[in-house]
Structure formats: structure tokens, C-alpha cells
Design a protein around this motif. Structure first.
Motif, PDB file in Angstrom:
ATOM      1  N   VAL A 187      31.369   7.240  -3.730  1.00  0.00           N
ATOM      2  CA  VAL A 187      32.278   7.746  -4.829  1.00  0.00           C
ATOM      3  C   VAL A 187      32.188   6.910  -6.188  1.00  0.00           C
ATOM      4  O   VAL A 187      31.742   6.737  -6.921  1.00  0.00           O
ATOM      5  CB  VAL A 187      33.376   8.317  -4.045  1.00  0.00           C
ATOM      6  CG1 VAL A 187      33.729   9.195  -5.028  1.00  0.00           C
ATOM      7  CG2 VAL A 187      33.220   9.796  -3.070  1.00  0.00           C
ATOM      8  N   LEU A 188      33.031   5.402  -5.618  1.00  0.00           N
ATOM      9  CA  LEU A 188      32.958   4.771  -6.123  1.00  0.00           C
ATOM     10  C   LEU A 188      31.552   3.764  -7.208  1.00  0.00           C
ATOM     11  O   LEU A 188      31.874   4.153  -8.501  1.00  0.00           O
ATOM     12  CB  LEU A 188      33.867   3.509  -5.861  1.00  0.00           C
ATOM     13  CG  LEU A 188      35.245   3.446  -5.741  1.00  0.00           C
ATOM     14  CD1 LEU A 188      36.164   2.332  -5.168  1.00  0.00           C
ATOM     15  CD2 LEU A 188      36.459   3.892  -6.766  1.00  0.00           C
ATOM     16  N   ALA A 190      28.989   5.644  -7.556  1.00  0.00           N
ATOM     17  CA  ALA A 190      28.717   7.095  -8.415  1.00  0.00           C
ATOM     18  C   ALA A 190      29.239   7.419  -9.292  1.00  0.00           C
ATOM     19  O   ALA A 190      28.803   7.954 -10.617  1.00  0.00           O
ATOM     20  CB  ALA A 190      28.753   8.349  -7.881  1.00  0.00           C
ATOM     21  N   CYS A 191      30.283   6.871  -9.367  1.00  0.00           N
ATOM     22  CA  CYS A 191      31.739   6.850 -11.259  1.00  0.00           C
ATOM     23  C   CYS A 191      31.372   5.914 -11.716  1.00  0.00           C
ATOM     24  O   CYS A 191      31.859   5.029 -12.822  1.00  0.00           O
ATOM     25  CB  CYS A 191      32.964   6.995 -10.932  1.00  0.00           C
ATOM     26  SG  CYS A 191      33.281   8.048  -9.630  1.00  0.00           S
ATOM     27  N   GLY A 192      30.704   5.029 -11.261  1.00  0.00           N
ATOM     28  CA  GLY A 192      30.394   3.965 -12.107  1.00  0.00           C
ATOM     29  C   GLY A 192      30.915   2.207 -11.721  1.00  0.00           C
ATOM     30  O   GLY A 192      30.783   1.293 -12.280  1.00  0.00           O
ATOM     31  N   ALA A 193      31.660   1.949 -10.949  1.00  0.00           N
ATOM     32  CA  ALA A 193      31.508   1.046 -10.023  1.00  0.00           C
ATOM     33  C   ALA A 193      30.391  -0.098  -9.875  1.00  0.00           C
ATOM     34  O   ALA A 193      29.445   0.132  -9.207  1.00  0.00           O
ATOM     35  CB  ALA A 193      32.353   1.275  -9.137  1.00  0.00           C
ATOM     36  N   ALA A 219      33.071  -1.504  -5.165  1.00  0.00           N
ATOM     37  CA  ALA A 219      32.724  -1.000  -4.793  1.00  0.00           C
ATOM     38  C   ALA A 219      33.431  -0.512  -2.968  1.00  0.00           C
ATOM     39  O   ALA A 219      34.190  -0.209  -2.241  1.00  0.00           O
ATOM     40  CB  ALA A 219      31.535   0.245  -5.115  1.00  0.00           C
TER      41      ALA A 219
END
Length: 247
Positions: A187-188, A190-193, A219
Motif C-alpha cells: 500500500v505504501l 502504491a502511494c509513492g513511498a 516502505a
């Protein structure tokens, strides 16, 4: 919104989340800690450390396992920090000084994760991943194992058997914490981490000028941190299993 109202709402949200998760997560965790079946990778680990997962331990043996594992963890993490300067992927950072190394090692092994330094300016990739990230998992697993052993002590007061520390440790890590952290890491990302092993980059700032950013396994590290640290999060997970185990 005032601080009192914010605190009350946070408490209500936490209570609601625990109420919703109690049945599914608690049932799963109870099965993890009470199952007689060992996964193949778990059998390899038991064989590697010379442990018999089917042996029931009384409290002295369980305590010795907890203390021995923790002492080895402190020594390993301390050594890893002290030799950082000669490790690959150190990003040019020198060895961490003795006092800071010991403080960090004890902190992460005890699941308090106290940091009095900037991680991205002090630790290289090897120390971050093989040292700190590993302790984010296993130190939390130790806390969960002790909580489960505690409830077994009440439930099995006539026999005094608390289960097997090595079995509880391995299962808590592989079946609960690692899957949860893996989902969080995806998830991180995918959010750009950031999730890489690159070095230091110089990037432009929106308002002008430049800034140096480190690469790293951000991440996966944060996924582990947010699932397992500090003791409060661990203590919220274990009772879910305990309630189902004694139901």
C-alpha cells in the motif's frame, strides 16, 4: 476541535476498531498459536536453531528462551552497528559509536524503538534492513508470545505448561506480522513511498534550491514499524487472540 474531544474520538475509534476486529483477527491469531500443524519453512527454522516446537515449556524454560533470544539480538544488532563502516551498502556512513550502538540495540530488541539520531543520516542499508527492520518483527513477536504464554498460564494453572517459546516466536512472526507488514508495504509503495537500495540523490525543491535524499527500503521498514511498534500496538493485537483462546 479541542484536544480533549480529539482524544475522546480517537479512543472511540480505537474501541470500535477492536470490536470489529475481535472476531476475525482474534480467531485467526488463536488458531495460529494453538495449531498442531507446522509449516515447512517453520520446520526448517526449528531444525536450524535446534528447537523442538512440540515440547511444552514451564515458566523457567520459557523465560530462559525469551532472555536468551533477547540477549543474542542485542549483541548481534550492536555488532552490526559497530562494523557498519566495512559493510556493503553503508552509504559511506562510518561505524556507529559504542554508546549509541548499545542504546539503539537495547531499544529495538525491547520493542521501544527509541531513536536519538536521524536514521537516514546514520544507518546504511544493511543495518536498517538486517538489523532494525528484523527487530521490528521479532521484538514484537516476543511480546506477543509472552502475552499468549501469560493467558496459557491462567488456563493451564494445574499443569504449569506455557507452550513453546520458539514455536510462538516463529509463528507470530511468519503468520501474523510478516503478512500484515507485506500488505502495508504494498500500500505504501502504491502511494509513492520509496522502496529501493539506491544511494544519496540530490533533488530540486519546489521553491528552488536542492536537497539530498537517501534511497532505502522505506516502505517495507515502515510497514514493519506500523504493524509492530512500539509495545502499545503489540499489546492491542495479543488480547484479540487471548480472548478467543479462552472462549
Amino acid at each position: 476541535m479541542g484536544p480533549v474531544l480529539a482524544g475522546v474520538l480517537q479512543l472511540l475509534a480505537l474501541t470500535g476498531a477492536l470490536a470489529l476486529l475481535h472476531a476475525p483477527v482474534g480467531t485467526y491469531m488463536a488458531r495460529v498459536y494453538s495449531s498442531d500443524r507446522h509449516l515447512r519453512i517453520e520446520k526448517w527454522i526449528y531444525r536450524g536453531i535446534g528447537a523442538d516446537p512440540d515440547t511444552q515449556m514451564r515458566w523457567p524454560a520459557y523465560l530462559r528462551g525469551v532472555l536468551a533470544f533477547s540477549v543474542v539480538g542485542v549483541l548481534f544488532l550492536y555488532l552490526l552497528e559497530r562494523i557498519q563502516g566495512v559493510l556493503p551498502g553503508s552509504l559511506g556512513f562510518s561505524s556507529v559509536d559504542p554508546a549509541q550502538s548499545f542504546d539503539t540495540a537495547v531499544s529495538f530488541v525491547t520493542n521501544t524503538n527509541w531513536q536519538s539520531y536521524y536514521g537516514e543520516q546514520t544507518m546504511g542499508h544493511v543495518v536498517q534492513t538486517a538489523g532494525l527492520a528484523v527487530q521490528n518483527f521479532v521484538s514484537a513477536a516476543v511480546g506477543m508470545a509472552v502475552a499468549v504464554a501469560l493467558v496459557r498460564g491462567f488456563a493451564r494453572s494445574r499443569t504449569g505448561e506455557l507452550g513453546n517459546f520458539w514455536c510462538d516466536l516463529v509463528r507470530g512472526t511468519l503468520r501474523i506480522l510478516v503478512p500484515a507488514a507485506a500488505v502495508a508495504a504494498v500500500v505504501l509503495v502504491a502511494c509513492g513511498a520509496i522502496q529501493n537500495f539506491s544511494g544519496i540523490h540530490e533533488v530540486g525543491q519546489f521553491m528552488g534550491g536542492t536537497q539530498q535524499w537517501n534511497g532505502g527500503a522505506v516502505a517495507s521498514q515502515e510497514g514493519a514499524c506500523n504493524r509492530a511498534r512500539p509495545g502499545v500496538r503489540t499489546s492491542l493485537l495479543a488480547p484479540l487472540a487471548l480472548a478467543r483462546m479462552t472462549a
